[in-house]
Design an enzyme around this catalytic site. Structure first.
Site, PDB file in Angstrom:
ATOM      1  N   ASP A   1     150.196  65.705  54.407  1.00  0.00           N
ATOM      2  CA  ASP A   1     151.468  66.090  55.017  1.00  0.00           C
ATOM      3  C   ASP A   1     152.381  66.675  53.945  1.00  0.00           C
ATOM      4  OD1 ASP A   1     153.910  66.269  56.352  1.00  0.00           O
ATOM      5  OD2 ASP A   1     153.558  64.443  57.509  1.00  0.00           O
TER       6      ASP A   1
ATOM      7  N   SER B   1     157.393  62.933  64.025  1.00  0.00           N
ATOM      8  CA  SER B   1     158.400  63.498  63.140  1.00  0.00           C
ATOM      9  C   SER B   1     159.794  63.108  63.627  1.00  0.00           C
ATOM     10  CB  SER B   1     158.201  65.018  63.061  1.00  0.00           C
ATOM     11  OG  SER B   1     158.829  65.562  61.931  1.00  0.00           O
TER      12      SER B   1
ATOM     13  N   HIS C   1     150.829  67.517  58.777  1.00  0.00           N
ATOM     14  CA  HIS C   1     151.963  66.909  59.468  1.00  0.00           C
ATOM     15  C   HIS C   1     151.681  66.665  60.944  1.00  0.00           C
ATOM     16  CE1 HIS C   1     156.131  65.725  59.828  1.00  0.00           C
ATOM     17  NE2 HIS C   1     156.378  66.656  60.745  1.00  0.00           N
TER      18      HIS C   1
END
Length: 283
Positions: free
Chosen positions: A233, A99, A261
């Site tokens: 996600d 991320s 995610h």
């Protein structure tokens, strides 16, 4: 199986910086995402430190590292990680970023290409404009006044009670809900909230992600890159994985069907095997 490595600290830029360092061999550095910590990678250390040196930091503003007033841009985080590698006498490294950590890894490879062997980008930021409304809301005016209320002990207690009630009904939270909840509970103190808002606003605006790797990656020499994404996600859409191939020459994409995610938490064995195979067959 090796024992869980102890957290260590070093003073960087005048502040305490927390990390773990385990094993020996070619270096791997794992970089967590927004509101994450090194604990999100802890389960992978003993899967990979038998023949690799595994370094897992808490970024400034996260985990056990300091939360100073200052620069929380991607470049500032990348420079801090470079300084940590210098302190550890590590010349070159494979970066595994999740991320926000993926965005930091890409900026690191742009600023310090001579230090990077490979990239592994997991549900990475910086590859498209789209991002969840939850994160966009943190960039709105007045968020600094709302966060103390929604992250208060009163609110956390009631959400925790609701979560326990759902568990009694047989509804078990997945990795996404669990990790978002842990991140949410970390916002109970003012320093962490300030660092969270500074970090978020450095990469996101009310319309979505404000920093894109597509502006600079085509200008650098290709680095072997593996992109991993969960097909479910909800924070950053999985189709951003496809967009990576337009800017990263020879990029390899692996999708985790049904994962969210945090594919490295949803299927840690597959993820560890992928990383081990990637770092031993590329470069």
């Amino acid at each position: 199986m090796s024992a869980t490595p102890a957290e260590r600290t070093v003073i960087l830029h005048g502040h305490e910086f927390s990390y773990t360092d385990s094993g020996s061999g070619p270096a791997l550095m794992f970089i967590h995402g927004l509101l994450g910590s090194q604990q999100q990678w802890a389960h992978l250390v003993d899967r990979l430190d038998d023949n690799h040196r595994v370094v897992v930091p808490d970024l400034f503003g996260h985990g056990e590292s300091a939360k100073p007033i200052g620069d929380y841009s991607l470049g500032a985080h990348a420079a801090t990680l470079r300084d940590l590698l210098d302190r550890l006498d590590i010349e070159r490294v494979t970066l595994i970023g999740h991320s926000l950590g993926g965005g930091i890894a890409m900026v690191f490879s742009y600023l310090f290409p001579e230090r990077v062997d490979r990239l592994v980008l997991v549900s990475s930021g910086g590859l498209g404009r789209e991002v969840s409304a939850l994160l966009r809301s943190a960039t709105l005016p007045g968020a600094e006044y709302v966060l103390p209320v929604i992250a208060s002990g009163w609110m956390r207690d009631r959400l925790a009670t609701a979560g326990r009630a759902l568990q009694k009904l047989g509804m078990q939270p997945g990795s996404d809900i669990t990790q978002v909840w842990r991140g949410f509970t970390s916002l109970g103190d003012a320093d962490t909230r300030r660092a969270f808002l500074a970090t978020t606003r450095a990469v996101i605006d009310p319309g979505g992600q404000s920093v894109t790797a597509h502006d600079y990656l085509p200008e650098v020499d290709p680095i072997p890159t593996l992109v991993v994404w969960g097909t479910r996600d909800r924070l950053i859409p999985a189709w951003h994985a496809a967009s990576a191939t337009s800017s990263i020459e020879g990029c390899r994409v692996e999708l985790f069907q049904g994962a969210g995610h945090f594919p490295h938490l949803d299927d840690p064995d597959r993820f560890a095997d992928l990383v081990r195979e990637f770092v031993t067959t590329t470069g």
